[in-house]
Design a protein around this motif. Structure first.
Motif, mmCIF file in Angstrom:
data_model
loop_
_atom_site.group_PDB
_atom_site.id
_atom_site.type_symbol
_atom_site.label_atom_id
_atom_site.label_comp_id
_atom_site.label_asym_id
_atom_site.label_seq_id
_atom_site.Cartn_x
_atom_site.Cartn_y
_atom_site.Cartn_z
ATOM 1 N N ALA A 18 9.662 3.265 10.086
ATOM 2 C CA ALA A 18 8.986 5.162 9.389
ATOM 3 C C ALA A 18 10.107 5.802 8.514
ATOM 4 O O ALA A 18 10.988 6.082 9.501
ATOM 5 C CB ALA A 18 8.414 4.952 10.965
ATOM 6 N N ALA A 19 9.630 6.110 7.462
ATOM 7 C CA ALA A 19 10.138 7.003 7.033
ATOM 8 C C ALA A 19 10.283 8.548 6.945
ATOM 9 O O ALA A 19 9.337 8.648 7.873
ATOM 10 C CB ALA A 19 10.174 6.902 5.482
ATOM 11 N N PRO A 20 11.299 9.718 6.746
ATOM 12 C CA PRO A 20 12.429 8.693 6.367
ATOM 13 C C PRO A 20 13.431 8.678 7.695
ATOM 14 O O PRO A 20 13.089 9.043 9.091
ATOM 15 C CB PRO A 20 12.851 10.420 5.947
ATOM 16 N N ILE A 21 14.226 8.031 7.622
ATOM 17 C CA ILE A 21 15.036 7.261 8.149
ATOM 18 C C ILE A 21 16.506 7.374 8.802
ATOM 19 O O ILE A 21 16.534 6.382 6.908
ATOM 20 C CB ILE A 21 14.771 6.197 9.151
ATOM 21 N N GLN A 22 18.202 7.485 8.763
ATOM 22 C CA GLN A 22 18.738 7.622 7.700
ATOM 23 C C GLN A 22 19.494 6.034 8.706
ATOM 24 O O GLN A 22 19.473 5.437 9.613
ATOM 25 C CB GLN A 22 20.246 8.788 8.905
ATOM 26 N N ARG A 23 20.984 5.861 7.767
ATOM 27 C CA ARG A 23 21.550 4.815 8.469
ATOM 28 C C ARG A 23 22.048 4.674 9.818
ATOM 29 O O ARG A 23 22.152 3.430 10.519
ATOM 30 C CB ARG A 23 22.674 4.601 7.494
ATOM 31 N N VAL A 24 22.101 5.616 10.332
ATOM 32 C CA VAL A 24 23.176 6.029 11.127
ATOM 33 C C VAL A 24 22.082 5.736 12.133
ATOM 34 O O VAL A 24 22.021 4.513 13.778
ATOM 35 C CB VAL A 24 24.031 7.113 11.982
ATOM 36 N N ASP A 48 0.526 -1.402 0.188
ATOM 37 C CA ASP A 48 -0.121 0.118 0.051
ATOM 38 C C ASP A 48 0.419 1.144 -0.163
ATOM 39 O O ASP A 48 0.502 2.514 -0.956
ATOM 40 C CB ASP A 48 -0.732 -0.373 1.255
ATOM 41 N N ALA A 49 1.855 1.331 0.905
ATOM 42 C CA ALA A 49 3.292 2.272 0.990
ATOM 43 C C ALA A 49 3.582 2.525 -0.390
ATOM 44 O O ALA A 49 3.534 3.425 -1.267
ATOM 45 C CB ALA A 49 3.976 2.679 1.949
ATOM 46 N N ILE A 50 4.069 1.171 -1.012
ATOM 47 C CA ILE A 50 4.750 1.423 -2.359
ATOM 48 C C ILE A 50 3.811 1.902 -3.532
ATOM 49 O O ILE A 50 4.106 3.149 -4.376
ATOM 50 C CB ILE A 50 5.432 0.071 -2.627
ATOM 51 N N GLY A 51 2.469 1.578 -3.277
ATOM 52 C CA GLY A 51 2.004 2.265 -4.109
ATOM 53 C C GLY A 51 1.151 3.535 -4.244
ATOM 54 O O GLY A 51 0.329 3.877 -5.251
ATOM 55 N N SER A 52 1.664 3.783 -3.160
ATOM 56 C CA SER A 52 0.870 5.492 -2.624
ATOM 57 C C SER A 52 1.569 6.350 -2.631
ATOM 58 O O SER A 52 3.431 6.527 -3.226
ATOM 59 C CB SER A 52 0.283 5.074 -1.782
ATOM 60 N N ALA A 53 1.574 7.741 -3.291
ATOM 61 C CA ALA A 53 2.605 8.377 -3.544
ATOM 62 C C ALA A 53 3.441 9.227 -2.061
ATOM 63 O O ALA A 53 4.621 9.885 -1.782
ATOM 64 C CB ALA A 53 2.416 10.025 -4.171
ATOM 65 N N GLU A 54 2.745 8.722 -0.610
ATOM 66 C CA GLU A 54 3.574 8.694 -0.114
ATOM 67 C C GLU A 54 4.448 7.912 0.806
ATOM 68 O O GLU A 54 4.393 6.266 0.147
ATOM 69 C CB GLU A 54 2.423 7.775 1.204
ATOM 70 N N TYR A 55 5.953 8.989 1.364
ATOM 71 C CA TYR A 55 6.993 7.951 1.687
ATOM 72 C C TYR A 55 6.953 7.308 3.196
ATOM 73 O O TYR A 55 7.490 8.396 3.789
ATOM 74 C CB TYR A 55 8.153 8.201 1.121
ATOM 75 N N ARG A 56 6.185 6.195 3.661
ATOM 76 C CA ARG A 56 6.103 5.577 5.023
ATOM 77 C C ARG A 56 7.340 4.692 5.262
ATOM 78 O O ARG A 56 7.507 5.656 6.530
ATOM 79 C CB ARG A 56 4.901 5.048 4.547
ATOM 80 N N ASP A 75 5.809 5.211 15.096
ATOM 81 C CA ASP A 75 5.368 4.547 13.868
ATOM 82 C C ASP A 75 5.765 3.641 13.635
ATOM 83 O O ASP A 75 5.865 3.352 12.196
ATOM 84 C CB ASP A 75 5.453 6.123 13.305
ATOM 85 N N ASP A 76 6.883 2.774 14.126
ATOM 86 C CA ASP A 76 7.101 1.737 13.248
ATOM 87 C C ASP A 76 6.037 0.576 13.750
ATOM 88 O O ASP A 76 5.514 0.968 14.418
ATOM 89 C CB ASP A 76 8.979 1.483 14.113
ATOM 90 N N ILE A 77 6.840 -0.024 13.203
ATOM 91 C CA ILE A 77 4.839 -1.338 13.516
ATOM 92 C C ILE A 77 6.263 -2.787 12.522
ATOM 93 O O ILE A 77 7.176 -3.043 12.143
ATOM 94 C CB ILE A 77 4.268 -1.626 11.749
ATOM 95 N N VAL A 78 6.297 -3.779 13.634
ATOM 96 C CA VAL A 78 6.446 -5.483 14.358
ATOM 97 C C VAL A 78 5.839 -6.466 14.079
ATOM 98 O O VAL A 78 4.656 -5.805 14.594
ATOM 99 C CB VAL A 78 7.439 -5.041 14.912
ATOM 100 N N GLY A 79 6.064 -7.581 13.139
ATOM 101 C CA GLY A 79 4.933 -8.320 12.728
ATOM 102 C C GLY A 79 5.531 -9.918 13.015
ATOM 103 O O GLY A 79 6.561 -9.397 13.125
#
Length: 580
Positions: free
Chosen positions: A473-479, A407-415, A457-461
């Motif tokens: 949740a985006a955006p997130i840096q490597r560090v 759903d996130a990929i198919g939308s304009a939202e960078y989730r 805003d993160d999700i674990v399953g």
């Protein structure tokens, strides 16, 4: 000179000086009177107009007398009147003969039809036999007569009782409807006080003074009661009273009210200005308001409670269905959540709304029907939850996580900024050595710790037996990803207390760790959820190959294997890694 003397003079003949003296000024005055008379006058010879005055010119819709002079008079007679006109003309044979007034129809130059009365006399014009005709327009008279006939018929055939009285209230007329409604013939009502024949005290003057309309109860001869709307108008010589029998209407209204009151479905009527006009007991019961002693103003406070959409999202004031929406978009089966007034418990209702008067939406009230579907809604939500969540841990399952990613990929939202695949190290040993109840405890505690270590805003399953996936949740840096991975390892490193199934069994502390694979998600990500999960799974296995409690990133530009401080007990056989 008399008018009869003027009629004897033929202005085309030679007359003696004495005769002309007689005609003189008086004849000129007579001519002026005829020309400007408000009565239409004409003279015709051999059936053609030879003289018309100004009034007739106007009545015939002509611009001037020239449009009429020389034309046949029958050109302007309606076909239905031709025979009578010809008969009257033929009957005037001698000079001075008159015919009785004749009602006839004429047709004017503009095609209109007019009713007139014609009075004619035989005379002479320029030495020839002629006919002088005076017309009286009957149009207004006919219209008045027709109106009076219509009113008389209306009074005779209307369903309301129409009663006339003197100024002192004695009945002077009693129409057929009054005979039917009050079961009393006119002969038994005329001349009696109106209050007596209607079975009620009526002060007609007071009713007029208070607006002219009252709703009251009358009694007929057998003592039965009538619900009546009484209208009173004052006339020069008394009053006119109109009595509309509304007994059947009021009975139907009471029956309708009883039906609405007995419904299990809530019914609300809202006026065009948004005011709550009526609510039935079922509505009060559904919303948790007291069924007795609640007025409309108090019930209207329900509009101030929290309202949720079908997914449980709190609606802002702008998102609620306001009056304009109710008017323009009648709907059925809209689901809303409300916090019940009596105890604050969340209830779910299905609401239908429609206009009471679709022909006039701007001024129409809105009818709302409300059904309590809390039990069905909760059951549906429970089934939906079970279909998308793991039974043991309560975490989202694989299907739910895949849907969230796609759903996130198919939308304009960078989730989502990253996907983490987390596999517990040597979990099978715990199951084999301590049993599945111990394994379930480890999975439950591990899921709680993973959820607690992630951001809001993160999700674990849970996607498998001992496998978990976290969406960051985006955006997130490597560090920050690296810091979060270390936080997850730290959270899992803490011992897990497991009570054995036996009543006297000691508590055992189990130590677990996890191997974690990381996949970064780009803003313009082209991979689907399955591809990203495979990549994260592969990265996890690369981490597991280097040893327990490690992490590996699948990014080609930044392949990092981060080995945590070894937890020797996690790598040892389970019995050696547990303490009693």
């Amino acid at each position: 000179m008399t008018v009869s003397a003027l009629k004897q003079i033929d202005h085309t003949q030679r007359h003696t000086p004495a005769e002309l003296a007689i005609a003189g000024a008086g004849g000129q005055q007579y001519q002026l009177l005829v020309d400007h008379s408000p009565v239409a006058i004409c003279v015709h010879v051999d059936g053609r107009y030879v003289y018309v005055n100004e009034t007739l010119v106007r009545n015939m819709a002509a611009r001037s007398a020239d449009q009429l002079l020389g034309r046949k008079i029958t050109d302007f007679v309606h076909p239905d009147s031709l025979a009578a006109v010809r008969q009257h003309i033929a009957s005037r044979r001698e000079y001075g003969d008159r015919t009785p007034p004749l009602e006839m129809m004429i047709v004017t130059l503009d095609g209109a039809t007019r009713a007139v009365e014609a009075l004619a006399i035989r005379t002479r014009w320029e030495g020839r036999p002629a006919h002088k005709v005076v017309f009286r327009d009957l149009t207004m008279q006919k219209a008045t007569e027709a109106n009076l006939r219509f009113q008389a018929a209306l009074v005779a055939h209307v369903s309301d009782a129409i009663i006339s009285t003197t100024t002192s209230g004695y009945v002077t007329s009693w129409n057929p409807a009054a005979e039917v409604i009050y079961r009393r013939p006119a002969v038994d009502a005329l001349g009696l006080p109106i209050g007596g024949v209607l079975g009620a005290d009526l002060d007609l003057a007071a009713i007029v003074a208070s607006g002219g309309v009252v709703h009251t109860t009358h009694r007929v001869g057998d003592g039965s009661e009538l619900t009546v709307r009484v209208s009173v108008s004052r006339m020069d010589d008394g009053f006119v009273v109109s009595c509309a029998n509304q007994t059947a209407l009021r009975r139907a209204e009471r029956q309708c009210q009883m039906v609405v009151a007995s419904l299990q479905e809530g019914v609300v009527v809202i006026t065009a200005d948004g005011t709550v006009e009526s609510v039935n007991p079922a509505t009060l019961r559904i919303f948790g308001a007291p069924v007795a002693g609640v007025d409309i103003v108090e019930f209207a406070k329900v509009a101030e409670v929290s309202v949720y959409d079908a997914n449980g999202r709190l609606l802002s004031w702008d998102e609620r269905p306001v009056m304009e929406t109710l008017k323009r978009s009648p709907r059925r089966g809209c689901i809303y959540g409300l916090d019940r007034l009596s105890d604050g418990e969340r209830i779910w209702v299905s609401i239908n709304w429609s206009l009471l008067d679709p022909a006039d939406p701007e001024r129409s009230s809105v009818l709302m029907s409300i059904v309590d579907i809390t039990e069905q809604h909760n059951a549906h939500q429970q089934l939906a939850y079970q279909a998308t969540h793991d039974v043991l841990t309560g975490l989202p399952n694989r299907a739910h996580l895949v849907a969230l990613i796609n759903d996130a990929i198919g939308s304009a939202e960078y989730r989502w900024g990253a996907v983490l695949f987390i596999d517990l190290d040597k979990f099978k040993v715990i199951n084999d050595e301590l049993g599945h109840h111990a394994g379930d405890t480890v999975l439950e505690v591990a899921s709680q710790r993973l959820r607690a270590a992630l951001g809001p805003d993160d999700i674990v399953g849970r996607v498998g037996g001992d496998e978990f996936v976290a969406l960051l949740a985006a955006p997130i840096q490597r560090v920050k990803v690296n810091a979060l991975v270390r936080r997850l390892h730290t959270a899992l490193r803490k011992p897990i207390r497991i009570r054995d199934e036996g009543p006297c069994a000691p508590t055992i502390r189990a130590h677990v760790s996890a191997s974690i694979g990381v996949v970064a998600v780009q803003p313009d990500e082209q991979r689907c959820a399955a591809e990203m999960l495979r990549a994260a799974d592969a990265a996890m296995y690369r981490a597991k190959e280097t040893g327990a409690a490690t992490c590996h990133s699948s990014d080609a530009a930044d392949v990092v294997v981060r080995r945590q401080k070894p937890n020797r007990r996690a790598a040892q056989p389970v019995r050696a890694g547990m303490t009693g």
